[in-house]
Design a protein around this motif. Structure first.
Motif, PDB file in Angstrom:
ATOM      1  N   SER A 296       5.074  15.596  16.147  1.00 15.38           N
ATOM      2  CA  SER A 296       6.168  16.288  15.803  1.00 15.38           C
ATOM      3  C   SER A 296       7.041  15.184  15.247  1.00 15.38           C
ATOM      4  N   GLN A 297       7.905  14.746  13.919  1.00 16.06           N
ATOM      5  CA  GLN A 297       8.875  14.637  13.963  1.00 16.06           C
ATOM      6  C   GLN A 297      10.150  14.053  14.380  1.00 16.06           C
ATOM      7  N   THR A 298      10.671  12.459  14.375  1.00 19.76           N
ATOM      8  CA  THR A 298      12.251  12.391  14.534  1.00 19.76           C
ATOM      9  C   THR A 298      12.252  12.253  13.484  1.00 19.76           C
ATOM     10  N   PHE A 299      13.871  12.587  13.044  1.00 19.59           N
ATOM     11  CA  PHE A 299      14.849  12.446  11.557  1.00 19.59           C
ATOM     12  C   PHE A 299      14.414  11.286  11.058  1.00 19.59           C
ATOM     13  N   SER A 300      14.239  11.892   9.990  1.00 19.50           N
ATOM     14  CA  SER A 300      13.781  10.737   8.509  1.00 19.50           C
ATOM     15  C   SER A 300      14.519  11.178   7.955  1.00 19.50           C
ATOM     16  N   TRP A 301      14.729  10.009   6.617  1.00 16.75           N
ATOM     17  CA  TRP A 301      15.084   9.802   5.241  1.00 16.75           C
ATOM     18  C   TRP A 301      13.924  10.862   4.642  1.00 16.75           C
ATOM     19  N   ARG A 302      12.689  10.406   4.102  1.00 17.77           N
ATOM     20  CA  ARG A 302      11.809  11.207   3.905  1.00 17.77           C
ATOM     21  C   ARG A 302      10.807  11.877   4.994  1.00 17.77           C
ATOM     22  N   PRO A 303      10.632  12.925   5.195  1.00 22.15           N
ATOM     23  CA  PRO A 303      10.048  13.743   6.171  1.00 22.15           C
ATOM     24  C   PRO A 303       8.680  13.829   5.053  1.00 22.15           C
ATOM     25  N   LEU A 304       7.830  13.891   6.818  1.00 16.30           N
ATOM     26  CA  LEU A 304       5.807  14.215   5.913  1.00 16.30           C
ATOM     27  C   LEU A 304       5.658  15.027   6.148  1.00 16.30           C
ATOM     28  N   PRO A 305       4.710  15.922   5.313  1.00 18.21           N
ATOM     29  CA  PRO A 305       3.969  17.203   5.667  1.00 18.21           C
ATOM     30  C   PRO A 305       3.716  17.080   7.080  1.00 18.21           C
ATOM     31  N   GLU A 306       3.132  18.115   7.380  1.00 16.80           N
ATOM     32  CA  GLU A 306       3.491  19.038   8.388  1.00 16.80           C
ATOM     33  C   GLU A 306       1.810  18.613   9.022  1.00 16.80           C
ATOM     34  N   GLU A 307       0.989  18.612   7.632  1.00 17.31           N
ATOM     35  CA  GLU A 307      -0.826  18.726   8.289  1.00 17.31           C
ATOM     36  C   GLU A 307      -0.961  17.422   7.785  1.00 17.31           C
ATOM     37  N   LYS A 308      -1.728  16.537   8.680  1.00 16.43           N
ATOM     38  CA  LYS A 308      -1.994  14.846   7.655  1.00 16.43           C
ATOM     39  C   LYS A 308      -3.300  15.448   7.455  1.00 16.43           C
ATOM     40  N   ARG A 309      -3.850  14.731   5.892  1.00 17.73           N
ATOM     41  CA  ARG A 309      -4.685  15.313   5.140  1.00 17.73           C
ATOM     42  C   ARG A 309      -5.378  13.221   5.033  1.00 17.73           C
ATOM     43  N   GLY A 310      -7.090  13.484   4.559  1.00 17.57           N
ATOM     44  CA  GLY A 310      -7.514  12.557   4.404  1.00 17.57           C
ATOM     45  C   GLY A 310      -8.923  13.304   4.117  1.00 17.57           C
ATOM     46  N   PHE A 311      -9.736  11.384   3.569  1.00 18.66           N
ATOM     47  CA  PHE A 311     -11.161  12.162   3.717  1.00 18.66           C
ATOM     48  C   PHE A 311     -11.662  10.580   4.388  1.00 18.66           C
ATOM     49  N   THR A 312     -12.835  11.393   5.239  1.00 16.74           N
ATOM     50  CA  THR A 312     -13.679  10.645   5.436  1.00 16.74           C
ATOM     51  C   THR A 312     -14.996  10.446   4.816  1.00 16.74           C
ATOM     52  N   LEU A 313     -15.613   8.329   4.630  1.00 18.84           N
ATOM     53  CA  LEU A 313     -16.854   8.529   3.906  1.00 18.84           C
ATOM     54  C   LEU A 313     -17.704   8.157   4.884  1.00 18.84           C
ATOM     55  N   ARG A 314     -18.990   9.015   4.944  1.00 23.19           N
ATOM     56  CA  ARG A 314     -19.730   8.051   5.716  1.00 23.19           C
ATOM     57  C   ARG A 314     -21.028   7.564   5.139  1.00 23.19           C
ATOM     58  N   ILE A 315     -21.525   6.181   5.079  1.00 25.00           N
ATOM     59  CA  ILE A 315     -22.986   5.592   3.979  1.00 25.00           C
ATOM     60  C   ILE A 315     -23.265   4.658   5.109  1.00 25.00           C
ATOM     61  N   LYS A 316     -24.930   4.375   4.824  1.00 21.51           N
ATOM     62  CA  LYS A 316     -25.735   4.021   5.215  1.00 21.51           C
ATOM     63  C   LYS A 316     -25.271   2.037   5.199  1.00 21.51           C
TER      64      LYS A 316
ATOM     65  N   SER B 233     -25.329   2.359  15.828  1.00 25.62           N
ATOM     66  CA  SER B 233     -25.806   2.772  14.815  1.00 25.62           C
ATOM     67  C   SER B 233     -25.877   2.485  13.128  1.00 25.62           C
ATOM     68  N   SER B 234     -26.413   3.733  12.377  1.00 22.63           N
ATOM     69  CA  SER B 234     -26.653   2.829  10.365  1.00 22.63           C
ATOM     70  C   SER B 234     -26.002   3.577  10.198  1.00 22.63           C
ATOM     71  N   TYR B 235     -24.541   4.242  10.423  1.00 25.94           N
ATOM     72  CA  TYR B 235     -23.644   4.960   9.083  1.00 25.94           C
ATOM     73  C   TYR B 235     -22.051   3.644   9.627  1.00 25.94           C
ATOM     74  N   CYS B 236     -21.433   3.720   8.490  1.00 30.43           N
ATOM     75  CA  CYS B 236     -20.805   3.198   8.782  1.00 30.43           C
ATOM     76  C   CYS B 236     -18.975   4.564   8.256  1.00 30.43           C
ATOM     77  N   TYR B 237     -18.378   4.350   8.387  1.00 27.63           N
ATOM     78  CA  TYR B 237     -16.716   5.132   7.512  1.00 27.63           C
ATOM     79  C   TYR B 237     -16.294   4.801   7.457  1.00 27.63           C
ATOM     80  N   PHE B 238     -15.511   5.084   6.595  1.00 29.24           N
ATOM     81  CA  PHE B 238     -14.900   5.265   5.766  1.00 29.24           C
ATOM     82  C   PHE B 238     -13.170   5.660   5.541  1.00 29.24           C
ATOM     83  N   ASP B 239     -12.213   5.763   6.605  1.00 26.53           N
ATOM     84  CA  ASP B 239     -10.783   6.900   6.216  1.00 26.53           C
ATOM     85  C   ASP B 239      -9.908   6.822   5.449  1.00 26.53           C
TER      86      ASP B 239
END
Length: 515
Positions: free
Chosen positions: A124-144, A46-52
């Motif tokens: 689904s999360q087990t018990f945690s002192w700092r619960p994480l959000p239900e949705e996992k968000r992120g950006f993916t950068l695609r460049i040559k 592939s001619s592209y690389c990806y960054f999360d």
């Protein structure tokens, strides 16, 4: 139809048997290695690389994710078709953003990149002192791949700087003051803040337009001078000294500077600072892109001109003033501490900061405080002149130069400088009569003539010119004079003065005896 369902059931049975056979023959570790090999092979060709860029890095918020979100808001608001709207805390603006699983193309230095906003459900999360959000968000950068070096070296830094600018423009500016007695607030900060809503701008500031343009250009050169200060090896800071009679607009000038650059203001009350160490801690807690203000510095602590304190070297004791320790409370701030605060090593804690000092009597300040590098630009706030008067007419009465008769303008121009009135005094007259504009101009002209005639009889204009010249000479001497004087010369001068006074007293006593 029955035969069709029978064949389909047989096919599903064969597939289930094959799946069981594959799981038995090929364990999960082998399947994972095969998938990994396939991905590597795909990326190799592939001619592209990806960054999360994920929203949360471990348990901490990823600052780069927030920066990308702000940066893309400037482009999405124009090109996007489906947008998400947000408004941050202490912000007066609504920002746009990419919707879930949407993408946008951006261009940097002629290179096209693709941003994709990916939102997935978190497991689904087990018990945690700092619960994480239900949705996992992120950006993916695609460049040559051929643009990888350019993007990683410059593009991400550009995004961070752009995001900081957007955040500063959207966020309400704050006015800070140091806590009484050096106490800390609930967050452990020594500064207390309120929203800064002062409406003063350079457009409404009553000052000569040429001087305002010069100040604005100097401020812009400072704000855009990061590379210049790094190249020259100087700390990214600048000092301004505002001096002149009371009511000439020194505080309005500070507000106009803050609104022009979009900086926060830290109003430092020196009488609440007890030691030089506290002063340094306050400096460390200030943010970049801010203006640190000390108003009426000549009345805050003992910063008088050391050359005038002859009483410390054998001369007669100086008269009691507001600088005495009893008048200043328990403050032990020294001139050396304040100099290090503005121009020492501690002044480099942070960047893009402006120091502004104000005073009504520049001749009372020590020469060391006035030199370049500490107070780089000295701005004299003068009495109202004809140029500033026209600005006040436009601000308070809505009058332009063509709205008034040439005769009235000529009379005003003739007497305005002789009257020696401050912009604050003129503004009060215009505010009082703003409902009747003609009356406001007439009354102001009469007051100008009255004060001008009074000053003419008492030689006010001559005194004013002499005072201005004297102030300039004192400032020049303060900048050019050495920091210390020869103590022996001072002692000889004071001794000679004492001998002369003793001879005069003896002559008076002899005259009385003769009589």
């Amino acid at each position: 139809m029955k035969e069709y369902w029978t064949s389909l059931a047989s096919l599903l049975g064969v597939l289930a048997f094959c799946q069981t056979l594959l799981q038995t023959v090929f364990p999960p570790e082998l399947r994972f290695a095969a998938a990994k090999l396939f991905n590597r092979t795909f990326h190799w060709f592939s001619s592209y690389c990806y960054f999360d860029i994920t929203e949360i890095d471990g348990v901490n918020t990823n600052e780069l994710y927030n920066a990308v979100q702000l940066y893309l808001s400037s482009s999405v608001s124009i090109t996007g078709s489906r947008l998400s709207l947000t408004r941050a805390l202490n912000s007066s603006a609504i920002t746009f953003g990419l919707s879930n699983n949407d993408c946008i193309v951006d261009t940097f230095n002629g290179v096209a990149v693709l941003w994709e906003h990916i939102v997935t459900q978190r497991q689904s999360q087990t018990f945690s002192w700092r619960p994480l959000p239900e949705e996992k968000r992120g950006f993916t950068l695609r460049i040559k791949k051929r643009d990888k070096t350019l993007i990683l070296d410059s593009y991400l830094d550009f995004i961070m700087e752009k995001a900081n600018d957007i955040r500063r423009k959207n966020q309400d500016r704050l006015l800070y003051t140091n806590s009484r007695g050096g106490s800390l607030d609930s967050r452990g900060h020594p500064w207390e803040s309120v929203p800064f809503k002062h409406p003063s701008t350079f457009e409404t500031l009553a000052m000569d337009p040429e001087r305002k343009t010069m100040i604005m250009e100097d401020l812009l050169d400072f704000a855009d001078g990061k590379s210049f200060y790094q190249k020259t090896g100087r700390a990214w800071k600048r000092g301004y000294l505002l001096y002149g009679p009371p009511g000439t607009g020194k505080s309005s000038m500070i507000a106009a500077m803050a609104n022009y650059l979009g900086y926060d203001i830290y109003d430092l009350e020196l009488t609440e600072v007890h030691t030089n160490s506290e002063l340094r801690k306050l400096l460390m807690k200030t943010s970049s892109k801010s203006i640190i203000v000390i108003e009426d510095i000549d009345c805050s602590i003992n910063l008088t001109n050391r050359k005038n304190n002859a009483g410390n070297n054998g001369g007669p004791p100086a008269a009691r003033s507001c600088y005495d320790a009893e008048m200043r409370g328990n403050s032990s701030i020294t001139l050396s501490g304040l100099l290090n605060f503005t121009d020492g090593l501690w002044s480099c804690c942070g960047s893009e900061r402006i120091f502004v000092f104000t005073t009504n009597h520049i001749e009372k300040l020590d020469p060391a405080l006035l030199r370049s590098g500490r107070m780089d630009m000295h701005i004299y706030m003068s009495f109202c002149n004809f140029s500033s008067l026209k600005i006040l007419f436009k601000n308070y009465l809505g009058y332009d130069e063509g709205d008034m008769s040439d005769g009235v303008l000529a009379e005003l121009e003739e007497v305005v400088e002789m009257a020696e009135m401050t912009p604050a005094d003129v503004s009060e007259i215009l505010i009082k009569n703003r409902r009747d504009k003609d009356r406001a101009v007439t009354e102001l002209l009469e007051i100008f003539k009255e004060k001008a005639e009074k000053n003419r009889k008492s030689g006010g204009s001559r005194v004013k010119m002499e005072n201005n010249v004297e102030e300039e000479e004192q400032e020049k001497r303060a900048l050019d004079s050495p920091k210390e004087e020869d103590g022996f010369d001072q002692f000889e001068e004071s001794l000679k003065k004492g001998e002369d006074e003793q001879e005069e007293e003896e002559e008076e006593e002899s005259d009385k005896k003769v009589k």
